[in-house]
Design an enzyme around this catalytic site. Structure first.
Site, PDB file in Angstrom:
ATOM      1  N   HIS A   1      14.899   8.507  39.906  1.00 47.38           N
ATOM      2  CA  HIS A   1      15.672   9.756  39.890  1.00 47.38           C
ATOM      3  C   HIS A   1      14.688  10.910  40.087  1.00 47.38           C
ATOM      4  CE1 HIS A   1      17.975  13.057  37.967  1.00 47.38           C
ATOM      5  NE2 HIS A   1      19.054  12.333  38.174  1.00 47.38           N
TER       6      HIS A   1
ATOM      7  N   ASP B   1      12.144   5.505  31.780  1.00 50.70           N
ATOM      8  CA  ASP B   1      13.267   6.433  31.895  1.00 50.70           C
ATOM      9  C   ASP B   1      14.525   5.654  31.506  1.00 50.70           C
ATOM     10  OD1 ASP B   1      15.483   7.850  32.725  1.00 50.70           O
ATOM     11  OD2 ASP B   1      14.759   8.248  34.749  1.00 50.70           O
TER      12      ASP B   1
ATOM     13  N   CYS C   1      20.660  12.431  43.176  1.00 53.55           N
ATOM     14  CA  CYS C   1      19.298  12.823  42.760  1.00 53.55           C
ATOM     15  C   CYS C   1      18.280  11.721  43.040  1.00 53.55           C
ATOM     16  CB  CYS C   1      19.239  13.234  41.282  1.00 53.55           C
ATOM     17  SG  CYS C   1      20.192  14.701  40.918  1.00 53.55           S
TER      18      CYS C   1
ATOM     19  N   GLN D   1      19.771   5.580  31.959  1.00 57.02           N
ATOM     20  CA  GLN D   1      20.898   4.681  32.252  1.00 57.02           C
ATOM     21  C   GLN D   1      20.873   3.402  31.423  1.00 57.02           C
ATOM     22  OE1 GLN D   1      23.432   5.588  34.089  1.00 57.02           O
ATOM     23  NE2 GLN D   1      22.550   7.386  35.073  1.00 57.02           N
TER      24      GLN D   1
ATOM     25  N   LYS E   1      25.024  11.004  28.335  1.00 52.42           N
ATOM     26  CA  LYS E   1      25.397   9.719  28.937  1.00 52.42           C
ATOM     27  C   LYS E   1      25.688   8.670  27.873  1.00 52.42           C
ATOM     28  CE  LYS E   1      22.309  10.610  32.795  1.00 52.42           C
ATOM     29  NZ  LYS E   1      22.855  10.929  34.121  1.00 52.42           N
TER      30      LYS E   1
END
Ligand code: PMP
Length: 407
Positions: free
Chosen positions: A124, A201, A365, A204, A227
């Protein structure tokens, strides 16, 4: 996976109860941001209605209550990540700030010209641009590991890019565009051999799979509350205590100091050292409630639910001529990016919206990834706890309508 794996929690989400263009709303954009259950809305509201005040140092009741509610969330995050110590939980604005904090405070001071930061082709922008910024400032280089045609990371190529010059590795756990779940344990094992710190990261992964930070073995992990069924403007940076203790602060201000004089300031220990200024108090409280909501349902069950939807949707989408799914890695998460022959993704999204189907269209993104697959944009359907087979059917019949429309 089948119907027995499905959850039934749609009624927990007030926003999903409204019709959209006269149709039942099929919200398929949780990878961008998830909707909020009533318990999260109630938790934020209770903060403002019952005990809101600025936190820390207040001697009066309200301030003590809001301080306690805010600080209590560190323990919830600790449980959510199975982190060794709640002092390792730093509240930030979101994953973007988590990456920037680590880039500026931890990595930048370690870089000399010629040093390398290693990322992947599926990152991303939030896990690209902060590294580019510090590379540019220090003369270091950003090195990118390529991916295979199915959206898997090319592990052989990744390994080949790790060298004596590699000073830091940052990888996405689950791709927001492809759904690929990266083998971060393997990546971390490679890094550990060479004593290279690794950031994951988790924007998600935190919402969609159980995460055990100790078995993962990363040095830093970050995610966004919006999220994980919590509010926007709040998030978590988890870092190993030894790192957080050694790192300089990211921003200066109130609430992050021990003593201040014009000659010298002594910083507070972590996590306060990294939380300058009045934080997003109610947002953090909502973050905590969102994580509790996920733990009450159980992350194994959330993952099984989303996998059942993924498999059903993938099969149903195969019945549509000219539809190409981008990202077919084995074991992927419930994110489906696709292009439809002869239809621009933006037109697809607009027509689907008329049927009450909310999907994301664009580059998500991840512009370098679009380049990799030779498409300017994709349509992306992504799933969360509240989705069901009916949402998938709405998507499929909407896409059939798109084809009629554009034929
Ligand atoms: N990384 C990934 C994989 C993401 O999906 C996102 C959000 N789309 C981010 C980082 C950035 O998160 P935020 O915008 O909440 O800071």
């Amino acid at each position: 996976a089948g119907a027995n794996d499905l959850l039934d929690v749609r009624s927990d989400f007030p926003v999903l109860q409204q019709p959209m263009n006269g149709k039942r709303l099929a919200f398929l954009d949780s990878a961008a941001s998830a909707q909020k259950p009533q318990v999260v809305i109630d938790a934020e509201r209770a903060c403002y209605e019952q005990y809101y005040a600025n936190i820390h140092r207040g001697v009066y009741q309200l301030s003590q209550r809001s301080t306690q509610a805010y600080e209590n969330v560190r323990g919830i995050v600790q449980r959510f990540l199975n982190a060794p110590d709640e002092r390792e939980v730093v509240f930030v604005r979101g994953a973007t700030e988590g990456v920037n904090l680590v880039a500026q405070s931890f990595v930048r001071p370690r870089l000399s010209p010629g040093d390398e930061i290693l990322i992947t082709e599926m990152e991303h922008h939030a896990n690209i641009v902060p590294w580019q910024m510090i590379a540019e400032a220090t003369g270091a280089e950003l090195v990118v590991a390529p991916i295979l045609d199915d959206g898997r990371l090319d592990m052989e190529a990744f390994r080949a890019r790790v060298s004596e010059r590699t000073k830091f590795i940052s990888v996405v756990h689950i791709s927001n565009t492809l759904g690929t779940v990266n083998p971060v344990e393997d990546i971390i094992a490679i890094a550990r051999d060479k004593a290279i710190p690794v950031m994951v990261d988790g924007a998600q992964s935190a919402p969609h799979m159980p995460v055990d930070i100790q078995s993962l073995g990363a040095d830093f992990y970050t995610f966004s509350a919006h999220k994980t069924y919590g509010p926007s403007g709040a998030g978590v940076l988890w870092g190993k205590l030894e790192h957080l203790e050694a790192m300089p602060p990211y921003q200066g201000g109130g609430d992050m100091i021990r003593t201040v004089s014009f000659e010298k300031t002594e910083y507070a220990p972590p996590p306060a050292k990294f939380e300058a200024g009045t934080p997003n108090i109610a947002g953090v409280i909502g973050l905590g409630r969102g994580l509790e909501y996920m733990m009450e349902i159980g992350r194994e069950r959330i993952s099984a639910h989303e996998q059942a939807l993924l498999h059903y949707a993938s099969d149903r989408l195969k019945t549509i001529d000219g539809l190409r799914i981008i990202g077919t890695a084995p074991g992927k998460a419930a994110v489906i990016s696709f292009v439809l022959e002869g239809a621009h993704p933006h037109d697809v999204g607009t027509i689907l919206d008329m049927d009450g189907v909310a999907v994301r269209v664009g580059h998500h993104c991840t512009q370098p990834l679009m380049e990799r697959f030779g498409v300017p944009a994709t349509v992306r359907a992504s799933f969360g706890v509240y989705n069901d087979f009916e949402d998938v059917e709405a998507l499929v019949s909407g896409l059939k309508r798109v084809k009629e429309f554009l034929a």
